[in-house]
Design a protein around this motif. Structure first.
Motif, mmCIF file in Angstrom:
data_model
loop_
_atom_site.group_PDB
_atom_site.id
_atom_site.type_symbol
_atom_site.label_atom_id
_atom_site.label_comp_id
_atom_site.label_asym_id
_atom_site.label_seq_id
_atom_site.Cartn_x
_atom_site.Cartn_y
_atom_site.Cartn_z
ATOM 1 N N VAL A 1 -3.066 -4.841 -3.467
ATOM 2 C CA VAL A 1 -3.831 -3.591 -3.405
ATOM 3 C C VAL A 1 -3.561 -2.755 -4.650
ATOM 4 O O VAL A 1 -2.453 -2.797 -5.215
ATOM 5 C CB VAL A 1 -3.495 -2.799 -2.113
ATOM 6 N N VAL B 1 -5.236 -1.061 4.744
ATOM 7 C CA VAL B 1 -5.274 -0.218 3.541
ATOM 8 C C VAL B 1 -6.104 1.035 3.813
ATOM 9 O O VAL B 1 -5.723 2.151 3.445
ATOM 10 C CB VAL B 1 -5.836 -1.022 2.343
ATOM 11 N N CYS C 1 -4.873 4.892 3.600
ATOM 12 C CA CYS C 1 -5.523 5.797 2.640
ATOM 13 C C CYS C 1 -6.150 6.990 3.354
ATOM 14 O O CYS C 1 -6.095 8.116 2.845
ATOM 15 C CB CYS C 1 -6.580 5.056 1.823
ATOM 16 N N CYS D 1 0.845 -1.201 0.000
ATOM 17 C CA CYS D 1 0.000 0.000 0.000
ATOM 18 C C CYS D 1 0.877 1.246 0.000
ATOM 19 O O CYS D 1 0.623 2.200 -0.754
ATOM 20 C CB CYS D 1 -0.944 -0.034 1.201
#
Ligand code: 3EB
Length: 307
Positions: free
Chosen positions: A300, A272, A276, A236
């Motif tokens: 991802v 994730v 984010c 990620c």
């Protein structure tokens, strides 16, 4: 009596839908029933929230039933949608579909593809010849691009798994020239070596259209290799680095909209999501989907539009 509604419905300034893509519990053929283009793509399992992309315009919209390809256009931009039914071999059908799409974009004058999404059922499965379904898909797509512009015509794209429905494709195209961009950290996908499949993927890392920058699905690939295999946190971070490398400045992450994050394993969504939410501004529009990704070792993938 006049009210606020008159303001938003004044001819010429109203926002109309060019088309609507629903990410939901089933796939369907595109539809132009009721005068609007819609398509359902099977990306959510029972209990997961649906998501929707509405592409809007202030210009009058025409909607066309072109047979299996349906499209809507406003004089500047067109949205095309189609589906290849589930099959145990895809290359020929995919080549035919893209050839038909290129013919339609040429005939309608929307020659410049600037963003394509491709959702592929059983993307890591094997076809009837033992070829990975994603590679089978890439083979047909590459054959069509070989005869229609080659790498110079390849736009930003997403190619990920779907939970059903064969292969659902939708794309945005326009009349004015656009610019396709590569990421200096990554080998262009159309130059990936043969070990990833008989024909390489046909897409650019990003496409600039005016002030908009459309980012492809972006993964933890450096050079042509997957990095941090098995490590979702590492992948990620690396995917976010690749996203940043496509923008003019890291601070531009704040300008990203319509962010979609595809995660292979449900148990990885939390990590994730955490990364984010830290990387993107509060209130950013982010949808998370648990689907397979086009290399078995990718965990991802992140996409978005900057404007
Ligand atoms: C990659 O970078 C990851 O086949 O259209 C990302 C975006 C990927 C688009 C496609 C594939 C595609 O190779 C996979």
């Amino acid at each position: 009596m006049r009210g606020p509604a008159d303001v938003v419905t004044r001819p010429g300034t109203a926002t109309r839908a060019l088309g609507t893509i629903r990410y939901t519990g089933r796939s369907g053929d595109p539809s132009v029933a009721s005068g609007a283009l819609t398509m359902d793509v099977h990306l959510t399992a029972p209990g997961e929230p649906d998501a929707v992309d509405v592409w809007t315009t202030s210009r009058p919209v025409s909607v066309v039933d072109g047979g299996r390809v349906k499209y809507a256009h406003d004089g500047e931009v067109a949205l095309f949608a189609a589906r290849v039914p589930r099959s145990d071999r895809y290359a020929d059908a995919v080549e035919r579909l893209y050839t038909e799409l290129f013919a339609l974009t040429a005939a309608t004058g929307y020659r410049e593809l600037f963003r394509v999404w491709q959702y592929v059922e059983d993307v890591n499965g094997l076809n009837a010849d033992g070829l990975e379904v994603y590679q089978d898909f890439c083979l047909g797509r590459a054959r069509a691009f070989d005869r229609h512009g080659g790498p110079a015509a390849m736009p930003a794209a997403t190619g990920v798994g779907a939970l059903g429905g064969g292969i659902s494709v939708h794309l945005l195209a326009c009349r004015e020239p656009v610019r396709h961009l590569e990421n200096p950290r990554q080998v262009p996908a159309y130059h990936y070596p043969r070990r990833y499949g008989p024909k390489p993927p046909s897409f650019a890392r990003a496409t600039r259209r005016g002030d908009e920058l459309h980012l492809s699905g972006t993964a933890a690939i450096v050079g042509h290799r997957t990095v941090f295999p098995g490590d979702v946190a590492g992948q990620c971070r690396e995917a976010l680095r690749n996203v940043e490398a496509l923008l003019d400045a890291p601070a531009d992450l704040a300008g990203l909209d319509r962010i979609k994050v595809y995660v292979r394993r449900a148990e990885d969504v939390e990590e994730v999501r955490r990364q984010c939410l830290r990387a993107f501004p509060a209130g950013a529009d982010i949808a998370f989907f648990v689907v397979d990704l086009c290399r078995p070792d990718l965990l991802v993938e992140i996409e978005g539009t900057w404007s």
